[in-house]
Design a protein around this motif. Structure first.
Motif, PDB file in Angstrom:
ATOM      1  N   GLY A 176       4.748   6.535  -0.859  1.00  0.00           N
ATOM      2  CA  GLY A 176       5.582   7.147   0.153  1.00  0.00           C
ATOM      3  C   GLY A 176       6.374   6.180   0.085  1.00  0.00           C
ATOM      4  O   GLY A 176       6.934   7.352   0.897  1.00  0.00           O
TER       5      GLY A 176
ATOM      6  N   TYR B 148       1.135  -1.216   0.292  1.00  0.00           N
ATOM      7  CA  TYR B 148       0.117  -0.237   0.254  1.00  0.00           C
ATOM      8  C   TYR B 148       0.976   1.271   0.375  1.00  0.00           C
ATOM      9  O   TYR B 148       0.226   2.491  -0.819  1.00  0.00           O
ATOM     10  N   GLU B 149       1.752   1.279   0.823  1.00  0.00           N
ATOM     11  CA  GLU B 149       2.792   2.896   0.840  1.00  0.00           C
ATOM     12  C   GLU B 149       3.797   2.685  -0.711  1.00  0.00           C
ATOM     13  O   GLU B 149       3.747   3.446  -0.666  1.00  0.00           O
TER      14      GLU B 149
ATOM     15  N   ALA C 244       2.616   1.492  -3.947  1.00  0.00           N
ATOM     16  CA  ALA C 244       1.963   2.098  -4.541  1.00  0.00           C
ATOM     17  C   ALA C 244       0.850   3.254  -4.006  1.00  0.00           C
ATOM     18  O   ALA C 244       1.321   4.058  -5.304  1.00  0.00           O
ATOM     19  N   GLN C 245       1.058   3.920  -3.007  1.00  0.00           N
ATOM     20  CA  GLN C 245       0.698   5.907  -2.648  1.00  0.00           C
ATOM     21  C   GLN C 245       2.322   6.514  -3.177  1.00  0.00           C
ATOM     22  O   GLN C 245       2.153   7.229  -3.310  1.00  0.00           O
TER      23      GLN C 245
END
Length: 116
Positions: free
Chosen positions: A111, A105-106, A108-109
Motif C-alpha cells: 500500500g 501490514y500496509e 507488506a500489502q
C-alpha cells in the motif's frame, strides 16, 4: 440526567430547525456558468472531472489515521503524573505496537508503493 436530556433535545431541535431552514431558503438556480469548473478566469481546457489514483486516497487516509493516533499520544508527558504511570506506559506501548503493526501490514500489502 435532566440536564443531559434537555441539552440533547435542544441540540436535536436546533439541528432539525436549521436543516429545514436551509432546504427551505436555499436558492437552487443552477446554470451552465455555475456548473462549469472555474480555472482562473479561463475557459476550461478539458474535463475537470478526471479520475484520481486510488493510491492517493489510500496514502491520505493512512496519513489521517496515523496522525490521529499520534495526536492521542501527545498528552503523555502530563500522563506520567497520574496515580498509576505503569498503566499509562502499558496503554502507550499498546498504541505504538498497534501503529507499528498497521504500518508493517500496509508495507507488506504494497500500500505504500507509489509506482507499480
Amino acid at each position: 440526567m435532566n440536564m443531559i436530556t434537555f441539552m440533547l433535545t435542544l441540540s436535536l431541535t436546533l439541528s432539525i430547525i436549521l436543516t429545514t431552514l436551509n432546504f427551505w431558503l436555499a436558492q437552487m438556480n443552477p446554470d451552465s456558468e455555475k456548473l462549469s469548473p472555474y480555472e482562473c478566469g479561463f475557459d476550461p481546457l478539458g474535463s475537470a472531472r478526471l479520475p484520481f489514483s486510488i493510491r492517493f486516497f489510500l496514502v491520505a487516509i493512512l496519513f489521517l489515521l496515523f496522525d490521529l493516533e499520534i495526536a492521542l499520544l501527545l498528552p503523555l508527558p502530563w500522563a506520567t503524573q497520574l496515580p498509576s504511570p505503569t498503566m499509562t506506559l502499558t496503554w502507550t506501548s499498546t498504541i505504538i505496537a498497534l501503529l507499528t503493526l498497521g504500518l508493517v501490514y500496509e508495507w507488506a500489502q504494497g500500500g505504500l508503493e507509489w509506482a507499480e
